[in-house]
Design an enzyme around this catalytic site. Sequence first.
Site, PDB file in Angstrom:
ATOM      1  N   VAL A 166     161.392  76.232  30.236  1.00 18.20           N
ATOM      2  CA  VAL A 166     160.877  76.440  28.781  1.00 18.20           C
ATOM      3  C   VAL A 166     161.748  77.603  28.437  1.00 18.20           C
ATOM      4  O   VAL A 166     162.361  77.483  27.174  1.00 18.20           O
ATOM      5  CB  VAL A 166     159.398  76.960  28.688  1.00 18.20           C
ATOM      6  CG1 VAL A 166     159.045  77.280  27.275  1.00 18.20           C
ATOM      7  CG2 VAL A 166     158.460  75.960  29.070  1.00 18.20           C
ATOM      8  N   ARG A 206     165.125  88.387  38.721  1.00 13.86           N
ATOM      9  CA  ARG A 206     166.381  88.224  39.465  1.00 13.86           C
ATOM     10  C   ARG A 206     167.634  88.101  38.652  1.00 13.86           C
ATOM     11  O   ARG A 206     167.991  86.968  38.420  1.00 13.86           O
ATOM     12  CB  ARG A 206     166.375  87.540  40.604  1.00 13.86           C
ATOM     13  CG  ARG A 206     165.510  87.781  41.633  1.00 13.86           C
ATOM     14  CD  ARG A 206     165.653  87.159  43.090  1.00 13.86           C
ATOM     15  NE  ARG A 206     165.024  85.773  43.040  1.00 13.86           N
ATOM     16  CZ  ARG A 206     163.979  85.549  43.295  1.00 13.86           C
ATOM     17  NH1 ARG A 206     163.093  86.502  44.199  1.00 13.86           N
ATOM     18  NH2 ARG A 206     163.294  84.392  43.304  1.00 13.86           N
ATOM     19  N   VAL A 221     148.561  75.715  24.442  1.00 14.37           N
ATOM     20  CA  VAL A 221     147.702  74.389  24.505  1.00 14.37           C
ATOM     21  C   VAL A 221     148.544  73.299  24.176  1.00 14.37           C
ATOM     22  O   VAL A 221     148.891  73.368  22.903  1.00 14.37           O
ATOM     23  CB  VAL A 221     146.241  74.659  23.848  1.00 14.37           C
ATOM     24  CG1 VAL A 221     145.635  73.523  24.156  1.00 14.37           C
ATOM     25  CG2 VAL A 221     145.408  75.704  24.253  1.00 14.37           C
ATOM     26  N   ILE A 281     152.227  69.546  20.843  1.00 15.69           N
ATOM     27  CA  ILE A 281     151.575  69.193  19.798  1.00 15.69           C
ATOM     28  C   ILE A 281     150.920  70.052  18.744  1.00 15.69           C
ATOM     29  O   ILE A 281     150.354  71.153  19.311  1.00 15.69           O
ATOM     30  CB  ILE A 281     150.183  68.532  20.512  1.00 15.69           C
ATOM     31  CG1 ILE A 281     150.606  67.444  21.388  1.00 15.69           C
ATOM     32  CG2 ILE A 281     149.148  67.909  19.498  1.00 15.69           C
ATOM     33  CD1 ILE A 281     149.465  66.939  22.132  1.00 15.69           C
ATOM     34  N   ASP A 296     143.432  74.901  34.780  1.00 13.55           N
ATOM     35  CA  ASP A 296     144.439  74.836  33.582  1.00 13.55           C
ATOM     36  C   ASP A 296     143.553  74.353  32.351  1.00 13.55           C
ATOM     37  O   ASP A 296     143.776  74.887  31.238  1.00 13.55           O
ATOM     38  CB  ASP A 296     145.668  73.798  33.968  1.00 13.55           C
ATOM     39  CG  ASP A 296     146.626  73.470  32.686  1.00 13.55           C
ATOM     40  OD1 ASP A 296     147.341  74.402  32.622  1.00 13.55           O
ATOM     41  OD2 ASP A 296     146.376  72.593  31.833  1.00 13.55           O
ATOM     42  N   LYS A 302     142.504  76.127  28.671  1.00 17.22           N
ATOM     43  CA  LYS A 302     142.985  75.650  27.229  1.00 17.22           C
ATOM     44  C   LYS A 302     141.547  75.380  26.390  1.00 17.22           C
ATOM     45  O   LYS A 302     141.491  75.707  25.446  1.00 17.22           O
ATOM     46  CB  LYS A 302     143.513  74.185  27.576  1.00 17.22           C
ATOM     47  CG  LYS A 302     144.871  74.504  28.000  1.00 17.22           C
ATOM     48  CD  LYS A 302     145.563  73.312  28.393  1.00 17.22           C
ATOM     49  CE  LYS A 302     147.056  73.428  29.223  1.00 17.22           C
ATOM     50  NZ  LYS A 302     147.591  72.251  29.622  1.00 17.22           N
TER      51      LYS A 302
END
Length: 436
Positions: free
Chosen positions: A19, A51, A135, A139, A204, A208
Amino acid sequence: MSTVDGRVIRVALLGCGTVGGEVVRLLTEQADELAARAGARVELAGIAVRRPDKHPELPPELVTSDVTKLVTSDEVDVVVELVGGIEPVRQWLLDALKAGKSVVTANKALMAEHSAELFEAADASGVDLYFEAAVAGAIPLLRPLRESLAGDRITRVMGIVNGTTNFILSAMDSTGAGYAETLEEASRLGYAEADPTADVDGYDAASKAAILASLAFHTRVTASDVHREGIADVTASDLAAAKVLGRTVKLLAICERVTSDDGTESVSARVHPVMIPRNHQLAGVGGAYNAVYVEADAAGELMFYGQGAGGAPTASAVLGDLVAVARNRVVGGRGPRESAHAALPVRPMGQTPTRYHVSLDVADRAGVLAQVAQAFAGHGVSIAAVRQRDANDTASLVVVTHLAPDAALRSTVDDIAELDVVNQVVSVMRVEGEDQ
């Protein structure tokens, strides 16, 4: 020169993985457009990675491993966090907020557990805290809940918020394959992590769900408040049974405002596999996509759908937050603050009204259905539908219930398992949607 007065917003980026790399690319390739939208140039002041020698693609003058120094630097206006996890990230972001830096984060676990602390630090410094990417990836979901629907009363948020589990269940539904072999295929195709525990066990999605419930119901809800079940126990037989009923199985995050008989309100937040009708808006969401269904008093029913993960989609949400923060700093304003004024209690799962689909292997003799029905009646659980099938010396019996407290349903199943006429409770799954 002053970064805001000079129409430059300087950004510290924490983490440069999939990302983060996309965020760097978009900041570079769309610099002029972002400046036009934000009202200021948005430039990288530094990139913190564990690193530095592993990132030869990055400008060396921007790369550092000293996170604390970067996030508190006078040359930084906004900190974008893409590292993940709780510690030491929580302390880094608190340091940044206390130093007067606005924060953009994609960290669902952190926001699900420590959002109150972070919001308090942001308020004390008069800066922004944005987290759209935490989340459902690309979207636009959290901003509508925080802003567009701020004048409405949301009653329910229900959705598919984990792409890995949705890919697995969709594949099981379409191929008839079992869980283990479908998980292996998901790993081979890159839809599942080397350690898929956080996804397949529901952690996960629970993080959310906590964020969604907090925003929708103006109440502080943490991941530990969310009832959580994963998909490891979902079988090919469960999917086949769902098909017979015109349903499919999805792992859903369900957050709802529950009103008791005496009129008092509470919040229910849960994550578990669910049988839903095939004509439901969420049933057709396949593969690794996400979708969230929102019900509100005035707006009615709303659906949010799209790519819920991935480098570019998640980076899109991060850049949207970054532009919003930059605009606020240029004009001297602030974005939405924490809204927890309702402070509703979180209802335990046992008190939450649900419906069950119960599949039983029973003896093939008279009186079986009567004994099973009596067990349901003994716990005040009403039966909506029954289906029977005989085979050799055994029979299968499927019972679908009406709404009842989850604890009553669970106790009923426990009692049924002890009946002499019941060989095995084959499966138990919750049901959403219209009665059949």
